[in-house]
Design a protein around this motif. Sequence first.
Motif, mmCIF file in Angstrom:
data_model
loop_
_atom_site.group_PDB
_atom_site.id
_atom_site.type_symbol
_atom_site.label_atom_id
_atom_site.label_comp_id
_atom_site.label_asym_id
_atom_site.label_seq_id
_atom_site.Cartn_x
_atom_site.Cartn_y
_atom_site.Cartn_z
ATOM 1 N N HIS A 174 75.485 -5.608 58.045
ATOM 2 C CA HIS A 174 76.666 -4.751 58.068
ATOM 3 C C HIS A 174 77.225 -4.510 56.670
ATOM 4 C CE1 HIS A 174 77.180 -4.206 62.409
ATOM 5 N NE2 HIS A 174 76.700 -5.432 62.520
ATOM 6 N N HIS A 216 75.080 -1.889 55.413
ATOM 7 C CA HIS A 216 75.441 -0.640 56.088
ATOM 8 C C HIS A 216 76.636 0.015 55.396
ATOM 9 C CE1 HIS A 216 76.121 2.252 59.282
ATOM 10 N NE2 HIS A 216 77.362 1.835 59.375
ATOM 11 N N TYR A 253 66.267 1.685 56.133
ATOM 12 C CA TYR A 253 66.232 1.573 57.582
ATOM 13 C C TYR A 253 64.812 1.738 58.122
ATOM 14 C CZ TYR A 253 71.314 1.828 57.441
ATOM 15 O OH TYR A 253 72.636 1.572 57.180
#
Length: 272
Positions: free
Chosen positions: A66, A69, A153
């Motif tokens: 995260h 991210h 990703y």
Amino acid sequence: MAHYAIGDIQGCFFELQQLLDKINFDPAADLLWFTGDLVNRGPHSLETLRFIKALGDRAVTVLGNHDLHLLAVAHGQDYKHRQDLADVLEADDRDALLDWLRHRPLFHCDQRFCLIHAGLPPQWDIDTARRCAREAESVLQSDRLGEFLKHMYGDQPDRWSEDLQGWERLRFIVNCFTRLRYCDREGRLALRFSGPPGSQPQGLLPWFQVPGRRSEGQEIIFGHWSTLGFVAERGCYGIDTGCLWGGQLTALRLDGEMYRISIDCPCYRKPG
């Protein structure tokens, strides 16, 4: 001096403060290790980042998925959960916070323990893990960050080889440190399954249970796996106890005799 490791916070800033009160944290003397995922989905990512950054050398945090991210969203690479990160992205000190975040390690060790967010593939010993972390960190901390985030990703490649090169090699490294829960006995990553042990597809094992794991014998602290809950097994200590989901926020004391301290948390999110 007291030394604690604390599980995934994910923007649950006030719960972190409650836990620190419970352990009588002294920022002048004590040391905190964080398993990563400081931000996202919880209500106070900005306050969490500011607080931990301000602790300076009294805090060590590794990068979680995260956290990466957030960097990707800030660089225009992904917009999922952007609303949960708006407070950081719109803050006056945004650039300083993001620069601090991208200079956090993926892997940290002292004389006894190693700290990661997710897992290690069975082919890696500690020296290999350290070397691979430095490879990825050097790119994350360079002017190639935006380019890397474009390629970050993906679930492939799913098995380690020293022959891996370029973005595929870096993607595999980062996936291990920030996403790994299960793999098969040959070390192929199974990144899409996040349920608790016993619910996984046949042939998959928690990464720390794979026979012949080359990091066996090293004490490793990790987070990331809220459905696993607290675990102390084979020298590995999982301390993500699901604060965001209405579980607990956990601190594990590392100096002297190890013991766990936790607080109950409100439910900010439900699965799905």
